[in-house]
Design a protein around this motif. Structure first.
Motif, PDB file in Angstrom:
ATOM      1  N   LEU A 102     -67.636  24.804  67.748  1.00 21.12           N
ATOM      2  CA  LEU A 102     -67.943  24.156  66.696  1.00 21.12           C
ATOM      3  C   LEU A 102     -66.080  23.248  66.460  1.00 21.12           C
ATOM      4  O   LEU A 102     -66.860  21.834  66.645  1.00 21.12           O
ATOM      5  CB  LEU A 102     -68.469  24.089  65.172  1.00 21.12           C
ATOM      6  N   TRP A 103     -65.214  23.922  66.641  1.00 22.56           N
ATOM      7  CA  TRP A 103     -64.248  23.854  66.607  1.00 22.56           C
ATOM      8  C   TRP A 103     -63.137  22.489  68.059  1.00 22.56           C
ATOM      9  O   TRP A 103     -62.921  22.459  68.587  1.00 22.56           O
ATOM     10  CB  TRP A 103     -63.172  24.544  65.602  1.00 22.56           C
ATOM     11  N   ARG A 104     -64.261  23.460  69.404  1.00 23.20           N
ATOM     12  CA  ARG A 104     -64.260  23.536  70.456  1.00 23.20           C
ATOM     13  C   ARG A 104     -64.167  21.695  70.970  1.00 23.20           C
ATOM     14  O   ARG A 104     -64.000  21.188  71.778  1.00 23.20           O
ATOM     15  CB  ARG A 104     -64.568  24.675  71.499  1.00 23.20           C
ATOM     16  N   GLU A 105     -65.494  21.649  70.002  1.00 23.93           N
ATOM     17  CA  GLU A 105     -66.310  20.202  70.395  1.00 23.93           C
ATOM     18  C   GLU A 105     -65.505  19.159  70.185  1.00 23.93           C
ATOM     19  O   GLU A 105     -65.368  18.422  70.413  1.00 23.93           O
ATOM     20  CB  GLU A 105     -67.748  20.268  69.074  1.00 23.93           C
ATOM     21  N   TYR A 152     -61.575  32.132  60.509  1.00 24.81           N
ATOM     22  CA  TYR A 152     -62.073  31.669  58.776  1.00 24.81           C
ATOM     23  C   TYR A 152     -61.055  30.584  58.616  1.00 24.81           C
ATOM     24  O   TYR A 152     -60.520  30.485  58.558  1.00 24.81           O
ATOM     25  CB  TYR A 152     -60.570  32.890  58.033  1.00 24.81           C
ATOM     26  N   GLY A 153     -62.690  30.053  58.195  1.00 21.09           N
ATOM     27  CA  GLY A 153     -62.408  28.590  58.018  1.00 21.09           C
ATOM     28  C   GLY A 153     -60.785  28.102  57.280  1.00 21.09           C
ATOM     29  O   GLY A 153     -60.845  27.794  56.036  1.00 21.09           O
ATOM     30  N   PRO A 154     -60.692  27.506  58.460  1.00 18.94           N
ATOM     31  CA  PRO A 154     -59.303  26.634  56.750  1.00 18.94           C
ATOM     32  C   PRO A 154     -59.593  25.018  56.515  1.00 18.94           C
ATOM     33  O   PRO A 154     -58.652  24.758  55.271  1.00 18.94           O
ATOM     34  CB  PRO A 154     -58.155  26.293  57.890  1.00 18.94           C
ATOM     35  N   THR A 155     -60.790  24.239  56.926  1.00 16.68           N
ATOM     36  CA  THR A 155     -61.213  23.209  56.232  1.00 16.68           C
ATOM     37  C   THR A 155     -62.986  23.455  56.868  1.00 16.68           C
ATOM     38  O   THR A 155     -62.996  24.283  57.221  1.00 16.68           O
ATOM     39  CB  THR A 155     -60.216  21.991  56.399  1.00 16.68           C
ATOM     40  N   ASN A 156     -63.208  22.474  56.613  1.00 18.18           N
ATOM     41  CA  ASN A 156     -65.150  21.944  57.207  1.00 18.18           C
ATOM     42  C   ASN A 156     -65.274  21.120  58.369  1.00 18.18           C
ATOM     43  O   ASN A 156     -66.649  20.560  57.688  1.00 18.18           O
ATOM     44  CB  ASN A 156     -65.776  22.599  56.254  1.00 18.18           C
ATOM     45  N   GLU A 157     -64.858  20.000  58.482  1.00 17.48           N
ATOM     46  CA  GLU A 157     -65.105  18.622  59.181  1.00 17.48           C
ATOM     47  C   GLU A 157     -65.633  19.152  60.387  1.00 17.48           C
ATOM     48  O   GLU A 157     -66.845  18.230  60.393  1.00 17.48           O
ATOM     49  CB  GLU A 157     -63.416  18.033  59.381  1.00 17.48           C
ATOM     50  N   GLU A 158     -65.846  20.445  61.305  1.00 21.63           N
ATOM     51  CA  GLU A 158     -67.157  20.153  62.314  1.00 21.63           C
ATOM     52  C   GLU A 158     -68.254  21.115  61.629  1.00 21.63           C
ATOM     53  O   GLU A 158     -69.291  20.425  61.924  1.00 21.63           O
ATOM     54  CB  GLU A 158     -66.108  21.527  63.092  1.00 21.63           C
ATOM     55  N   MET A 214     -68.259  14.773  68.255  1.00 21.31           N
ATOM     56  CA  MET A 214     -69.522  15.830  68.061  1.00 21.31           C
ATOM     57  C   MET A 214     -71.044  15.171  68.079  1.00 21.31           C
ATOM     58  O   MET A 214     -71.809  15.474  67.612  1.00 21.31           O
ATOM     59  CB  MET A 214     -69.091  16.675  66.331  1.00 21.31           C
ATOM     60  N   GLY A 215     -70.698  14.362  68.273  1.00 23.40           N
ATOM     61  CA  GLY A 215     -72.326  12.709  68.616  1.00 23.40           C
ATOM     62  C   GLY A 215     -73.186  13.024  66.691  1.00 23.40           C
ATOM     63  O   GLY A 215     -74.519  12.747  67.284  1.00 23.40           O
TER      64      GLY A 215
END
Ligand code: P5A
Length: 450
Positions: free
Chosen positions: A79-82, A106-112, A298-299
């Motif tokens: 997801l983070w590569r996108e 381990y998520g630092p934040t959740n935008e993706e 990310m469309g």
């Protein structure tokens, strides 16, 4: 809760590793225990306050129309590569490989992750506006974790994400978050000042940080002292009204208030000299508007009323829930210990029995305890066989705002003593009156912890 049955491992000595007062008191009051650098267990008293803060955040988010949910702590690197942030985020991101050799983090934040959820389920403007949020543990492999929960590696954050059709709607979401944050911090007994800031790795043009002024704060701040006179108070607000929210934004962000990252000396010099302040602050929250940065990458698109498919406008909004414990203590303590604001105190009132084992004193304490509990309040009854001095020192350290002291001598005259932790002032009254007074103080404030 009876102290004899609780787990309150208070420390007499000041722990050497704690450099600031909130860290010292959290360790001494048995609220947290460090397990590894920047990683803590929340012992019962700390956990209780953490849950209260979490509940206040939930109440205020839902009041603003935001929808609670829960995302996991572990995320897939794909997801983070996108979004392009997998490589950009750097060493703060804790990267993990699972047994199949898949890259996780381990998520630092959740935008993706939230953008992925949104694009999987929403395709029409009719489902907008939408703001989803969760309160979940985050991990940032900070270079210098310090000051206890203030700069942890694992920390508890409320993060919310708005999805809107237009920039104008997304800016309303930004303003709405500002209003809800003002209410949230005030309920916690804090003044947190919105200041223009830098957006860092989250990105975007518009961002404000909320800062609690404190000498031990990590951020340098520059402001017009007139901002410290502003209070949101208990005014009514219609969160759906663009005008009302914009007016509050205007009121709270027009006067000069900036962090060092965006400080502008020339503009600052326009503030009358006697009102110019350079100080330090603790960042307890931040709001962002970043437009279509993630939705384009990310469309995440919706069909508008005109039939055109367009990327949604987004923002993200965070509150450092675990950091808030430190911030509240920095803002509210004395040399004996913590002084909890009534809105967040772990227990509403302490009961100190000066002569445990004395039939009358024990009976009076039991009655007080049962009456307060029956009213939905949570007393902490020190029923241990300890000397009075030790009991008072513990109560002062853990900072309950009110204490009822019960002893055989007072009971002979039919009275107990009600003491304010903040002022130190005591008043004698009948036990029934003490219960009534405490109930009155907490009217409308009884958020439960756990
Ligand atoms: C907004 C929500 C974000 O991460 N993404 C989702 C955006 N913003 S932020 O400013 O980076 O973090 C939000 C708040 O979290 C607290 N915080 C911390 N608390 C304790 N220890 C840390 N290491 C830490 N890092 C951030 C801050 O209160 C910050 O405002």
């Amino acid at each position: 809760m009876r102290l004899s049955r609780y787990f309150l491992p208070v420390l007499k000595e000041t722990p050497a590793e704690a450099q600031i007062v909130s860290h010292r008191y959290m360790l001494r009051a048995g609220m947290i225990k460090q397990n590894a650098a920047g990683i803590y267990s929340w012992l019962p008293l700390g956990f209780k306050v953490l849950r209260k803060l979490e509940n206040i955040v939930h109440e205020e988010q839902m009041r603003a129309g935001h929808v609670p949910m829960l995302m996991p702590t572990l995320q897939s690197a794909d997801l983070w590569r996108e979004s392009g942030r997998y490589d950009d985020y750097g060493e703060e991101m804790l990267r993990i490989t699972d047994r199949q050799g898949r890259d996780m983090l381990y998520g630092p934040t959740n935008e993706e992750m939230i953008t992925d959820i949104f694009r999987s389920h929403v395709g029409s403007y009719k489902d907008l506006p939408l703001t989803l949020y969760h309160i979940q543990w985050k991990f940032r492999d900070e270079m210098r974790p310090r000051f206890g929960v203030m700069r942890g590696r694992e920390f508890f954050m409320k993060d919310g994400y708005n999805f809107d059709l237009t920039k104008e709607d997304a800016l309303h979401a930004y303003n709405r978050h500002l209003v809800s944050y003002l209410r949230t911090y005030e309920r916690m007994g804090l003044q947190a000042i919105p200041m223009r800031a830098d957006s860092g790795p989250i990105g975007g043009e518009d961002t404000h940080e909320f800062l609690v002024l404190a000498e031990t704060g990590e951020s340098e701040v520059f402001y017009d002292s007139a901002v410290t006179d502003l209070r949101f108070g208990d005014r009514a607000i219609n969160y759906d009204s663009h005008e009302e929210c914009a007016a509050v934004m205007q009121e709270f962000t027009t006067k000069y208030a900036r962090t060092d990252e965006t400080h502008d000396e020339a503009l600052f010099n326009e503030v009358p000299e006697e009102r110019r302040r350079v100080a330090r602050g603790i960042e307890v929250g931040q709001i962002f508007y970043f437009g279509t940065k993630y939705s384009e990458a990310m469309g995440a698109k919706v069909q508008g009323p005109d039939g055109k498919v367009v990327p949604v406008h987004m923002g993200s909004h965070g509150i450092g829930v675990s950091r808030l414990l430190g911030a509240i203590i920095e803002a509210s303590h004395d040399d004996k210990g913590i002084i909890w604001p009534e809105g967040v105190t772990p227990f509403h009132c302490g009961i100190v029995n000066l002569k445990q084992g004395d039939e009358e004193a024990d009976a009076a304490c039991d009655t007080l305890y049962n009456s307060l509990t029956a009213l939905g309040l949570e007393p902490l009854y020190d029923d241990r066989n300890e000397r009075a001095g030790g009991k008072f020192a513990t109560m002062d350290l853990i900072g309950l705002p009110w204490r009822i002291t019960v002893g055989p001598r007072g009971l002979k005259n039919g009275v107990v003593e009600l003491t304010s932790r903040r002022t130190g002032e005591s008043e004698e009254m009948t036990p029934a009156m003490a219960v009534e007074r405490v109930a009155q103080i907490y009217k409308g404030l009884t958020v439960r912890g756990i």
